[in-house]
Design an enzyme around this catalytic site. Structure first.
Site, PDB file in Angstrom:
ATOM      1  N   GLY A  16      27.767  61.802  48.370  1.00 18.35           N
ATOM      2  CA  GLY A  16      27.041  62.662  47.433  1.00 18.35           C
ATOM      3  C   GLY A  16      27.816  62.884  46.144  1.00 18.35           C
ATOM      4  N   THR A  43      33.150  60.806  54.392  1.00 19.87           N
ATOM      5  CA  THR A  43      32.868  60.637  55.814  1.00 19.87           C
ATOM      6  C   THR A  43      32.089  59.358  56.078  1.00 19.87           C
ATOM      7  OG1 THR A  43      32.839  63.027  56.115  1.00 19.87           O
ATOM      8  CG2 THR A  43      31.795  61.706  57.835  1.00 19.87           C
ATOM      9  N   CYS A  44      31.010  59.150  55.357  1.00 18.17           N
ATOM     10  CA  CYS A  44      30.139  58.012  55.664  1.00 18.17           C
ATOM     11  C   CYS A  44      30.892  56.688  55.570  1.00 18.17           C
ATOM     12  CB  CYS A  44      28.940  58.000  54.729  1.00 18.17           C
ATOM     13  SG  CYS A  44      27.939  56.521  54.942  1.00 18.17           S
ATOM     14  N   CYS A  49      29.380  56.474  59.188  1.00 13.71           N
ATOM     15  CA  CYS A  49      28.326  55.445  59.271  1.00 13.71           C
ATOM     16  C   CYS A  49      28.858  54.013  59.181  1.00 13.71           C
ATOM     17  CB  CYS A  49      27.318  55.619  58.134  1.00 13.71           C
ATOM     18  SG  CYS A  49      27.015  57.302  57.633  1.00 13.71           S
ATOM     19  N   LYS A  52      31.506  52.966  61.973  1.00 16.76           N
ATOM     20  CA  LYS A  52      30.746  53.035  63.236  1.00 16.76           C
ATOM     21  C   LYS A  52      29.827  51.829  63.386  1.00 16.76           C
ATOM     22  CE  LYS A  52      26.898  54.344  63.058  1.00 16.76           C
ATOM     23  NZ  LYS A  52      26.398  55.703  62.944  1.00 16.76           N
ATOM     24  N   TYR A 178      23.925  62.356  68.003  1.00 16.60           N
ATOM     25  CA  TYR A 178      24.071  61.030  67.404  1.00 16.60           C
ATOM     26  C   TYR A 178      25.426  60.398  67.740  1.00 16.60           C
ATOM     27  CZ  TYR A 178      20.418  61.889  63.756  1.00 16.60           C
ATOM     28  OH  TYR A 178      19.267  62.131  63.057  1.00 16.60           O
ATOM     29  N   GLU A 182      26.145  57.163  70.189  1.00 17.14           N
ATOM     30  CA  GLU A 182      26.541  55.909  69.546  1.00 17.14           C
ATOM     31  C   GLU A 182      27.892  55.410  70.082  1.00 17.14           C
ATOM     32  OE1 GLU A 182      24.152  56.396  65.316  1.00 17.14           O
ATOM     33  OE2 GLU A 182      26.265  56.916  65.348  1.00 17.14           O
ATOM     34  N   ARG A 199      25.578  69.378  77.695  1.00 14.68           N
ATOM     35  CA  ARG A 199      25.213  70.660  78.321  1.00 14.68           C
ATOM     36  C   ARG A 199      23.705  70.805  78.539  1.00 14.68           C
ATOM     37  NH1 ARG A 199      26.611  74.592  73.149  1.00 14.68           N
ATOM     38  NH2 ARG A 199      25.005  73.756  71.781  1.00 14.68           N
ATOM     39  N   GLY A 262      29.090  68.214  67.401  1.00 11.56           N
ATOM     40  CA  GLY A 262      28.603  68.709  66.114  1.00 11.56           C
ATOM     41  C   GLY A 262      29.684  68.772  65.059  1.00 11.56           C
ATOM     42  N   ASP A 303      26.558  67.633  53.447  1.00 12.14           N
ATOM     43  CA  ASP A 303      26.820  68.320  54.723  1.00 12.14           C
ATOM     44  C   ASP A 303      27.339  69.742  54.523  1.00 12.14           C
ATOM     45  OD1 ASP A 303      26.157  65.847  55.696  1.00 12.14           O
ATOM     46  OD2 ASP A 303      28.010  65.504  56.812  1.00 12.14           O
ATOM     47  N   ALA A 341      18.104  57.163  62.193  1.00 14.37           N
ATOM     48  CA  ALA A 341      18.292  56.206  63.282  1.00 14.37           C
ATOM     49  C   ALA A 341      19.510  56.595  64.094  1.00 14.37           C
ATOM     50  CB  ALA A 341      18.489  54.808  62.715  1.00 14.37           C
ATOM     51  N   HIS A 435       2.970  38.197  63.750  1.00 11.67           N
ATOM     52  CA  HIS A 435       3.059  37.771  65.143  1.00 11.67           C
ATOM     53  C   HIS A 435       4.014  36.593  65.288  1.00 11.67           C
ATOM     54  CE1 HIS A 435       1.681  37.532  69.231  1.00 11.67           C
ATOM     55  NE2 HIS A 435       1.523  36.242  69.108  1.00 11.67           N
ATOM     56  N   GLU A 440       4.674  44.596  65.256  1.00 14.58           N
ATOM     57  CA  GLU A 440       3.205  44.506  65.154  1.00 14.58           C
ATOM     58  C   GLU A 440       2.528  45.504  66.097  1.00 14.58           C
ATOM     59  OE1 GLU A 440       1.259  40.890  66.656  1.00 14.58           O
ATOM     60  OE2 GLU A 440       3.100  40.407  67.732  1.00 14.58           O
TER      61      GLU A 440
HETATM   62  P1  NDP Z   1      24.755  66.669  66.741  1.00 18.92           P
HETATM   63  O1  NDP Z   1      24.441  67.956  66.127  1.00 18.92           O
HETATM   64  O2  NDP Z   1      23.833  65.516  66.586  1.00 18.92           O
HETATM   65  O3  NDP Z   1      24.967  66.872  68.311  1.00 18.92           O
HETATM   66  C1  NDP Z   1      25.908  67.791  68.791  1.00 18.92           C
HETATM   67  C2  NDP Z   1      25.904  67.718  70.296  1.00 18.92           C
HETATM   68  O4  NDP Z   1      26.957  68.517  70.784  1.00 18.92           O
HETATM   69  C3  NDP Z   1      24.635  68.224  70.919  1.00 18.92           C
HETATM   70  O5  NDP Z   1      24.354  67.448  72.046  1.00 18.92           O
HETATM   71  C4  NDP Z   1      24.997  69.652  71.316  1.00 18.92           C
HETATM   72  O6  NDP Z   1      24.311  70.100  72.440  1.00 18.92           O
HETATM   73  C5  NDP Z   1      26.441  69.461  71.692  1.00 18.92           C
HETATM   74  N1  NDP Z   1      27.252  70.681  71.573  1.00 18.92           N
HETATM   75  C6  NDP Z   1      27.367  71.493  70.514  1.00 18.92           C
HETATM   76  N2  NDP Z   1      28.245  72.477  70.784  1.00 18.92           N
HETATM   77  C7  NDP Z   1      28.692  72.261  72.029  1.00 18.92           C
HETATM   78  C8  NDP Z   1      29.603  72.944  72.875  1.00 18.92           C
HETATM   79  N3  NDP Z   1      30.229  74.043  72.464  1.00 18.92           N
HETATM   80  N4  NDP Z   1      29.819  72.450  74.112  1.00 18.92           N
HETATM   81  C9  NDP Z   1      29.180  71.336  74.540  1.00 18.92           C
HETATM   82  N5  NDP Z   1      28.306  70.673  73.793  1.00 18.92           N
HETATM   83  C10 NDP Z   1      28.058  71.121  72.548  1.00 18.92           C
HETATM   84  O7  NDP Z   1      26.229  66.339  66.247  1.00 18.92           O
HETATM   85  P2  NDP Z   1      27.090  65.019  66.188  1.00 18.92           P
HETATM   86  O8  NDP Z   1      28.496  65.506  66.289  1.00 18.92           O
HETATM   87  O9  NDP Z   1      26.618  63.986  67.127  1.00 18.92           O
HETATM   88  O10 NDP Z   1      26.811  64.499  64.727  1.00 18.92           O
HETATM   89  C11 NDP Z   1      26.938  65.375  63.601  1.00 18.92           C
HETATM   90  C12 NDP Z   1      25.919  65.057  62.554  1.00 18.92           C
HETATM   91  O11 NDP Z   1      26.300  63.859  61.898  1.00 18.92           O
HETATM   92  C13 NDP Z   1      24.517  64.773  63.069  1.00 18.92           C
HETATM   93  O12 NDP Z   1      23.754  65.922  63.233  1.00 18.92           O
HETATM   94  C14 NDP Z   1      23.952  63.894  62.007  1.00 18.92           C
HETATM   95  O13 NDP Z   1      23.428  64.710  60.994  1.00 18.92           O
HETATM   96  C15 NDP Z   1      25.155  63.149  61.488  1.00 18.92           C
HETATM   97  N6  NDP Z   1      25.208  61.788  62.038  1.00 18.92           N
HETATM   98  C16 NDP Z   1      24.198  60.917  61.788  1.00 18.92           C
HETATM   99  C17 NDP Z   1      24.234  59.637  62.294  1.00 18.92           C
HETATM  100  C18 NDP Z   1      23.122  58.679  62.030  1.00 18.92           C
HETATM  101  O14 NDP Z   1      22.311  58.948  61.145  1.00 18.92           O
HETATM  102  N7  NDP Z   1      23.008  57.572  62.764  1.00 18.92           N
HETATM  103  C19 NDP Z   1      25.343  59.165  63.107  1.00 18.92           C
HETATM  104  C20 NDP Z   1      26.333  60.157  63.334  1.00 18.92           C
HETATM  105  C21 NDP Z   1      26.261  61.412  62.807  1.00 18.92           C
HETATM  106  P3  NDP Z   1      22.867  70.791  72.364  1.00 18.92           P
HETATM  107  O15 NDP Z   1      21.901  69.706  72.079  1.00 18.92           O
HETATM  108  O16 NDP Z   1      22.713  71.388  73.707  1.00 18.92           O
HETATM  109  O17 NDP Z   1      22.963  71.795  71.263  1.00 18.92           O
END
Ligand code: NDP
Length: 451
Positions: A16, A43-44, A49, A52, A178, A182, A199, A262, A303, A341, A435, A440
């Site tokens: 950004g 980060t990206c 991204c 990865k 995500y 991944e 969880r 997260g 972010d 994605a 096709h 399709e």
């Molecule tokens: P996400 O927000 O996607 O997922 C976080 C995961 O951690 C969820 O499953 C959540 O569970 C769990 N969680 C959160 N807190 C705890 C805790 N205290 N104990 C146990 N589990 C917990 O975060 P990511 O870290 O995977 O990715 C961060 C962000 O980066 C994404 O939201 C996305 O915006 C971006 N990203 C995008 C990608 C792409 O476009 N391909 C690839 C990688 C990252 P619950 O669901 O129960 O809340």
């Protein structure tokens, strides 16, 4: 002589920040400085991204070698060298960083290395040196967040996972988002016994439920061990790895623990609150539709603002800010139908509403097709694909378009244009398919599966 050093100082040279800097300098002829304390690209490009996806490409060869046999290739799976892949990935990141430096230079953006801190509303300080400016744009991104449990200091996050010196035999990845999904795909494909622990009752909260169920099944078929509704309560070091105490009462021994629970905005320690900028309970900077903070000449994007945390969204926000302040045209980003994605194996592509979200405000028809992709008729793989359309019964507008299966991110990018244009199901039906393709299927589904 202008009374300030710069028209705009940008803190953070991630996707950004760099886009906004270049756009303001090249398209508006403004005097810009961008400050970064890590690697340009953010980060990206440096820790997300891009590296990865390179590892995902690398991991995917495992399936390709297997699949080749059904097509007549006398293929035994060759030995895999993780270090070689990491070295190659690092060389590519270095090339990209050089490209970024070059782009900033050729756009006449001044790069300043160090940590930027807002000293007052028109001054940014970097390691004791101050720079005055008309506007400030803060684009400092986020960092991996981990829960506060005993032994958390032993775990790695996605930054470390991208630079592991050697592969463990066994890994536990915590989280169901995500990043967790991944990396589980990457590690499993290169031969690590992979356990994904989350969880909730399923992975990928927020995605369409059919997609979540389908991907969960596919990950299990690939040999990833899923532990739903499971949390680690403590981690201790053992002679050859780590022992995990689980909230189920059990313990598990592993070679490595990765948390992907997260990310949090990088909003601390840069002087935001001191000048009156509001930060919410999640640590995100509060902004209006034009990404303006509570201070008139200070903007925040990406972010750091925790709106939709995706690179292309941050790029769009950066350009909108520049248009707002230098184009004299207040510009807001349209956050509807932003496609995304998950680069799992198989990947997920998604745009628009999930069935669950759509049902809150719409009467919907659901179209769904699940099938064995043609490639796997001969490959012997049991991988399946699934596509799903969610259609508003009253208006016939397609509200959501989702897919699990090979190439789904590429396919969904095209359909995202259709959704952005407000395409109806009748228009999908009037489109003649290509096709034979999997894509399709999106224009040939005729019978709703449920009302
Ligand atoms: P996400 O927000 O996607 O997922 C976080 C995961 O951690 C969820 O499953 C959540 O569970 C769990 N969680 C959160 N807190 C705890 C805790 N205290 N104990 C146990 N589990 C917990 O975060 P990511 O870290 O995977 O990715 C961060 C962000 O980066 C994404 O939201 C996305 O915006 C971006 N990203 C995008 C990608 C792409 O476009 N391909 C690839 C990688 C990252 P619950 O669901 O129960 O809340």
């Amino acid at each position: 002589m202008p009374d300030k050093d710069y028209d705009l100082v940008v803190i953070g040279a991630g996707s950004g920040g760099v886009r906004a800097s270049r756009f303001a300098a090249a398209n508006h002829g403004k005097r810009i400085a961008v400050i970064e304390n890590r690697r340009v690209g953010g980060t990206c490009v440096m820790r997300g991204c891009v590296p990865k996806k390179l590892l995902v490409y690398g991991a995917h060869f495992a399936d390709d070698f297997e699949n080749a046999r059904g097509y007549g290739w006398d293929a035994t799976r060759p030995a895999f060298d993780w270090t070689l892949l990491i070295d190659a990935k690092n060389r590519e990141l270095q090339r990209l960083e050089d490209v970024y430096h070059g782009l900033l230079k050729s756009s006449n953006v001044d790069e300043i290395t160090g940590t930027g801190r807002i000293a007052d509303t028109h001054t940014v300080e970097v390691d004791g040196k101050t720079y005055t400016c008309d506007y400030i744009l803060v684009a400092t991104g986020g960092y991996p967040a981990t829960p506060d449990i005993p032994g958390i200091e032993h775990v790695i996050n996605s930054d470390h996972a991208l630079d592991l010196e050697e592969l463990p035999k066994h890994i536990v990845i915590v989280g169901g988002g995500y990043i967790a999904v991944e990396f589980a795909g990457i590690f499993s494909a290169v031969g690590v016994e992979t356990h994904l622990m989350f969880r909730a009752d399923n992975i990928l909260r927020g995605f369409d439920n059919d997609i979540r169920v389908m991907l969960r099944d596919e990950l299990e078929k690939k040999g990833i061990n899923l532990h739903a509704k499971t949390q680690i309560t403590a981690i201790t070091k053992t002679s050859d790895g780590y022992r995990l105490q689980l909230d189920t009462g059990e313990t598990m021994d592993t070679g490595l623990v990765m948390y992907a629970t997260g990310r949090r905005p990088n909003s601390a320690g840069i002087g935001l609150e001191e000048v009156g900028i509001e930060i919410n309970a999640k640590g995100a900077v509060v902004v209006d539709d034009t990404s303006k903070t509570a201070v008139n000449n200070i903007y925040a994007i990406g972010d750091l603002t925790n709106r939709i945390n995706l690179t292309p969204v941050a790029l769009e926000e950066g350009m909108a800010v520049v248009e707002t302040i230098f184009g004299a045209r207040p510009t807001a980003v349209d956050y509807t139908n932003v496609a995304s994605a998950v680069f799992s194996q198989p990947p997920v592509g998604s745009v628009g509403l999930s069935e669950e979200e759509a049902r809150k405000n719409h009467d919907v028809d659901i179209y769904r097709s699940s099938f064995k992709p043609m490639k796997h008729t001969l490959s012997g793989s049991d991988e399946r694909a699934m596509m799903k359309l969610i259609v508003d019964k009253k208006t016939d507008v397609v509200l959501g378009c989702h897919m699990v299966g090979a190439d789904s991110p590429e396919i969904i990018q095209g359909f995202a244009v259709a959704l952005k244009c407000g395409a109806t199901k009748a228009q999908f039906d009037a489109t003649i398919g290509i096709h034979p393709t999997a894509a399709e299927e999106f224009v040939t589904m005729r019978t709703p599966v449920s009302a």
